[in-house]
Motif scaffolding. Structure first.
Motif, short mmCIF file in Angstrom:
data_model
loop_
_atom_site.label_atom_id
_atom_site.label_comp_id
_atom_site.label_asym_id
_atom_site.label_seq_id
_atom_site.Cartn_x
_atom_site.Cartn_y
_atom_site.Cartn_z
N GLU A 32 0.82 -1.21 0.00
CA GLU A 32 0.00 0.00 0.00
C GLU A 32 0.85 1.27 0.00
O GLU A 32 0.43 2.29 -0.52
CB GLU A 32 -0.99 0.00 1.17
CG GLU A 32 -0.37 0.01 2.54
CD GLU A 32 -0.04 -1.36 3.09
OE1 GLU A 32 0.14 -1.46 4.31
OE2 GLU A 32 0.05 -2.34 2.31
N GLU A 33 2.04 1.22 0.56
CA GLU A 33 2.92 2.39 0.54
C GLU A 33 3.67 2.49 -0.78
O GLU A 33 3.85 3.57 -1.33
CB GLU A 33 3.92 2.33 1.70
CG GLU A 33 3.27 2.52 3.04
CD GLU A 33 4.26 2.37 4.20
OE1 GLU A 33 5.47 2.27 3.95
OE2 GLU A 33 3.79 2.36 5.35
N GLN A 34 4.10 1.36 -1.29
CA GLN A 34 4.92 1.35 -2.51
C GLN A 34 4.10 1.64 -3.76
O GLN A 34 4.59 2.26 -4.69
CB GLN A 34 5.63 0.01 -2.64
CG GLN A 34 6.66 -0.01 -3.73
CD GLN A 34 7.80 0.95 -3.45
OE1 GLN A 34 8.25 1.10 -2.32
NE2 GLN A 34 8.27 1.62 -4.48
N PHE A 35 2.83 1.19 -3.80
CA PHE A 35 2.08 1.26 -5.05
C PHE A 35 0.85 2.16 -5.01
O PHE A 35 0.13 2.23 -6.01
CB PHE A 35 1.71 -0.15 -5.52
CG PHE A 35 2.91 -0.96 -5.91
CD1 PHE A 35 3.60 -0.68 -7.08
CD2 PHE A 35 3.38 -1.97 -5.10
CE1 PHE A 35 4.72 -1.41 -7.45
CE2 PHE A 35 4.50 -2.71 -5.45
CZ PHE A 35 5.17 -2.43 -6.63
N ALA A 36 0.58 2.85 -3.92
CA ALA A 36 -0.50 3.83 -3.92
C ALA A 36 -0.04 5.02 -4.76
O ALA A 36 1.12 5.42 -4.70
CB ALA A 36 -0.85 4.27 -2.50
N GLY A 61 -2.44 3.13 -8.28
CA GLY A 61 -2.90 2.41 -7.10
C GLY A 61 -3.74 3.27 -6.19
O GLY A 61 -3.46 4.45 -6.01
N LYS A 62 -4.78 2.65 -5.61
CA LYS A 62 -5.63 3.36 -4.66
C LYS A 62 -5.81 2.47 -3.44
O LYS A 62 -6.29 1.34 -3.55
CB LYS A 62 -6.98 3.69 -5.29
CG LYS A 62 -7.86 4.51 -4.37
CD LYS A 62 -9.10 4.99 -5.06
CE LYS A 62 -9.89 5.85 -4.07
NZ LYS A 62 -11.11 6.33 -4.62
N TRP A 63 -5.43 3.00 -2.28
CA TRP A 63 -5.50 2.29 -1.00
C TRP A 63 -6.65 2.86 -0.20
O TRP A 63 -6.73 4.06 0.02
CB TRP A 63 -4.18 2.46 -0.26
CG TRP A 63 -4.14 1.93 1.13
CD1 TRP A 63 -4.03 2.67 2.27
CD2 TRP A 63 -4.18 0.57 1.54
NE1 TRP A 63 -4.01 1.84 3.36
CE2 TRP A 63 -4.10 0.53 2.94
CE3 TRP A 63 -4.29 -0.64 0.85
CZ2 TRP A 63 -4.11 -0.64 3.67
CZ3 TRP A 63 -4.29 -1.82 1.58
CH2 TRP A 63 -4.21 -1.81 2.96
N ASP A 64 -7.57 2.00 0.26
CA ASP A 64 -8.71 2.47 1.03
C ASP A 64 -8.61 2.12 2.52
O ASP A 64 -9.58 2.24 3.25
CB ASP A 64 -10.02 1.96 0.44
CG ASP A 64 -10.20 0.45 0.61
OD1 ASP A 64 -9.37 -0.21 1.28
OD2 ASP A 64 -11.19 -0.08 0.07
N ALA A 69 -6.28 -1.32 -4.79
CA ALA A 69 -6.70 -1.55 -6.17
C ALA A 69 -5.57 -1.02 -7.05
O ALA A 69 -5.23 0.16 -6.97
CB ALA A 69 -8.00 -0.84 -6.48
N LEU A 70 -4.98 -1.88 -7.86
CA LEU A 70 -3.79 -1.53 -8.62
C LEU A 70 -4.01 -1.80 -10.10
O LEU A 70 -3.95 -2.94 -10.56
CB LEU A 70 -2.59 -2.34 -8.10
CG LEU A 70 -1.23 -2.00 -8.65
CD1 LEU A 70 -0.87 -0.54 -8.37
CD2 LEU A 70 -0.18 -2.91 -8.05
N ARG A 71 -4.32 -0.72 -10.85
CA ARG A 71 -4.53 -0.85 -12.30
C ARG A 71 -3.19 -0.77 -13.01
O ARG A 71 -2.40 0.14 -12.78
CB ARG A 71 -5.45 0.26 -12.80
CG ARG A 71 -5.85 0.06 -14.27
CD ARG A 71 -6.70 1.19 -14.78
NE ARG A 71 -5.81 2.31 -15.09
CZ ARG A 71 -6.15 3.58 -14.94
NH1 ARG A 71 -7.32 3.92 -14.47
NH2 ARG A 71 -5.30 4.53 -15.26
#
Length: 170
Positions: A32-36, A61-64, A69-71
């Motif tokens: 979540e930190e690397q890809f948001a 990336g979107k972290w909730d 969610a990583l498009r």
């Protein structure tokens, strides 16, 4: 004879796989930190049958708070485009489950310090569902903030290809 040729080719590929030294490694990887946000990557795919594909991929990336969610928007050097979307759910410290539209079932991600490992089945021809392979991914967070993902691809347990992708924050 064909099996021996496959094993021989896999051993040659193994010798060409890059290795990461401990000095290059960073402290801890958190998806979540690397890809948001936005990430850019460059990679290549190599198969024992001679297929070679180079590509770039832009990730959003979107972290909730629980799910990343990583498009992934791929552009291959031959002009082909593809889009995949991972959904990683954090299940505990250093643990995630992941799904993607072309993945059979789900994957279980295990992170130890700066290294994430996961394995998953994919149909390379989703419409026909005849060409099923398994990816064995290892992602390493380096001290410079880049993430190197190397993956072996196997079919019926035998190595048939590998891929290498380097992710950078813009």
């Amino acid at each position: 004879m064909r099996i021996l040729a496959t094993i021989f080719a896999a051993l040659i590929l193994a010798g060409s796989m890059p290795s990461i030294s401990r000095a290059e490694a960073a402290s801890e990887l958190r998806l979540e930190e690397q890809f948001a946000g936005r990430t850019i990557a460059r990679g290549h795919f190599r198969a024992i049958n001679g297929v070679k594909r180079d590509f770039t991929v832009t990730l959003h990336g979107k972290w909730d708070g629980k799910t990343l969610a990583l498009r992934e928007d791929f552009v291959f050097d031959d002009g082909e485009r593809d889009r995949k979307t991972w959904r990683f759910v954090r299940t505990g410290p250093g643990r995630y489950t992941g799904t993607r539209e072309d993945v059979v079932g789900q994957t279980h991600v295990r992170i130890d310090a700066n290294v994430a490992r996961f394995s998953y089945l994919v149909y390379l021809d989703p419409g026909e569902r005849k060409n099923k392979v398994r990816f064995h991914d290892t992602m390493t967070l380096n001290s410079d903030g880049t993430v190197l993902n190397t993956a072996w691809i196997t079919k019926i347990g035998l190595p048939v290809a590998w891929t290498r992708v380097e992710f950078r924050r813009p």
